[in-house]
Design a protein around this motif. Structure first.
Motif, PDB file in Angstrom:
ATOM      1  N   UNK A  28       8.600   1.342 -12.733  1.00  0.00           N
ATOM      2  CA  UNK A  28       8.433   1.747 -11.369  1.00  0.00           C
ATOM      3  C   UNK A  28       9.399   2.040 -10.631  1.00  0.00           C
ATOM      4  N   UNK A  29       9.406   3.332  -9.893  1.00  0.00           N
ATOM      5  CA  UNK A  29      10.437   3.788  -9.114  1.00  0.00           C
ATOM      6  C   UNK A  29      10.758   3.058  -7.766  1.00  0.00           C
ATOM      7  N   UNK A  30      11.776   2.919  -7.439  1.00  0.00           N
ATOM      8  CA  UNK A  30      12.042   2.301  -6.099  1.00  0.00           C
ATOM      9  C   UNK A  30      12.016   3.437  -4.900  1.00  0.00           C
ATOM     10  N   UNK A  31      12.001   4.521  -5.262  1.00  0.00           N
ATOM     11  CA  UNK A  31      11.854   5.537  -4.185  1.00  0.00           C
ATOM     12  C   UNK A  31      10.496   5.495  -3.838  1.00  0.00           C
ATOM     13  N   UNK A  32      10.192   5.675  -2.556  1.00  0.00           N
ATOM     14  CA  UNK A  32       8.976   5.228  -1.852  1.00  0.00           C
ATOM     15  C   UNK A  32       8.372   3.919  -2.121  1.00  0.00           C
ATOM     16  N   UNK A  33       9.337   3.051  -1.992  1.00  0.00           N
ATOM     17  CA  UNK A  33       9.226   1.686  -2.410  1.00  0.00           C
ATOM     18  C   UNK A  33       7.749   1.082  -1.765  1.00  0.00           C
ATOM     19  N   UNK A  34       7.589   1.383  -0.488  1.00  0.00           N
ATOM     20  CA  UNK A  34       6.268   0.811   0.308  1.00  0.00           C
ATOM     21  C   UNK A  34       5.032   1.099  -0.606  1.00  0.00           C
ATOM     22  N   UNK A  35       5.070   2.464  -1.261  1.00  0.00           N
ATOM     23  CA  UNK A  35       3.939   2.698  -2.305  1.00  0.00           C
ATOM     24  C   UNK A  35       4.085   2.198  -3.501  1.00  0.00           C
ATOM     25  N   UNK A  36       5.284   2.384  -4.133  1.00  0.00           N
ATOM     26  CA  UNK A  36       5.225   1.748  -5.491  1.00  0.00           C
ATOM     27  C   UNK A  36       4.914   0.179  -5.750  1.00  0.00           C
ATOM     28  N   UNK A  37       5.590  -0.536  -4.669  1.00  0.00           N
ATOM     29  CA  UNK A  37       5.221  -1.967  -4.609  1.00  0.00           C
ATOM     30  C   UNK A  37       3.843  -2.360  -4.619  1.00  0.00           C
ATOM     31  N   UNK A  38       3.022  -1.584  -3.895  1.00  0.00           N
ATOM     32  CA  UNK A  38       1.633  -1.806  -3.874  1.00  0.00           C
ATOM     33  C   UNK A  38       1.136  -1.363  -5.426  1.00  0.00           C
ATOM     34  N   UNK A  39       1.545  -0.449  -5.811  1.00  0.00           N
ATOM     35  CA  UNK A  39       1.137   0.111  -7.178  1.00  0.00           C
ATOM     36  C   UNK A  39       1.248  -1.098  -8.266  1.00  0.00           C
ATOM     37  N   UNK A  40       2.453  -1.369  -8.187  1.00  0.00           N
ATOM     38  CA  UNK A  40       2.936  -2.769  -9.231  1.00  0.00           C
ATOM     39  C   UNK A  40       2.018  -3.836  -9.087  1.00  0.00           C
ATOM     40  N   UNK A  41       1.806  -4.268  -7.739  1.00  0.00           N
ATOM     41  CA  UNK A  41       0.908  -5.291  -7.401  1.00  0.00           C
ATOM     42  C   UNK A  41      -0.580  -4.928  -8.129  1.00  0.00           C
ATOM     43  N   UNK A  42      -1.190  -3.905  -7.895  1.00  0.00           N
ATOM     44  CA  UNK A  42      -2.531  -3.335  -8.583  1.00  0.00           C
ATOM     45  C   UNK A  42      -2.520  -3.199  -9.782  1.00  0.00           C
TER      46      UNK A  42
END
Ligand code: INI
Length: 165
Positions: A28-42
């Motif tokens: 997972x990329x850290x760029x646009x973390x506010x989006x990618x952290x949600x994707x990781x959770x999902x």
């Protein structure tokens, strides 16, 4: 005797079962973390809902979407992972070189899958604007992580049935 509905449910459960020894890599990329952290959770929730434990999932972080294919290649080279789920967010409105990033990243992810025969899932949101990215990642609005997780599991099991079935 199970009814048709129960039989269908069983088939669905078998198709999406996680074997004990399977390890899913998530890049997972850290760029646009506010989006990618949600994707990781999902993705984690999706894998968990099909029986994954902590041992079945490993998370690797990269700076941006452009770095995902190389990290995926390194992971594929180890032979340790049954699938590589690639997560990122590229937003057109905020990226003048949007096309360059999206094309390189999508081609790179596909190339790793074809080169190594490891299911490599393209979970990189490519959107016109931030709102669309939020719609596809925020948990109450329609997080696509579950879809990416189920796609990975389905491909792992398809591969197994083709090679061993
Ligand atoms: N990386 C992203 O993952 N998303 C973006 O929207 C983005 N923008 O806007 O440029 C982005 N850029 C960084 C890129 O992925 C690389 O990390 C960088 O070019 C260094 O190789």
């Amino acid at each position: 005797m199970p009814g048709q509905g129960e039989a269908d449910n069983q088939l669905e459960a078998d198709l999406l079962a996680i074997a004990e020894s399977d390890i899913y890599a998530v890049v997972a990329s850290r760029y646009n973390e506010f989006i990618t952290s949600e994707l990781i959770d999902g993705v984690k929730k999706g894998l968990d809902s099909h029986g994954a434990s902590d041992e079945n999932v490993r998370l690797f972080r990269v700076p941006g979407a452009m770095e995902i294919p190389l990290a995926a290649k390194w992971l594929a080279q180890t032979g340790k992972y049954c699938a590589i789920i690639c997560l990122g967010s590229v937003i057109r409105g905020a990226t003048t070189h949007y096309e360059v990033v999206v094309e390189a990243c999508s081609a790179g992810v596909a190339q790793v899958g074809l080169e190594f025969g490891v299911p490599t899932i393209f979970g990189i949101l490519t959107t016109e604007n931030i709102d669309q990215a939020i719609e596809r990642s925020e948990i109450t609005l329609g997080n696509k992580g579950n879809e990416f997780a189920e796609t990975a599991i389905a491909m792992v099991n398809l591969k197994r049935s083709i090679y061993t079935g």
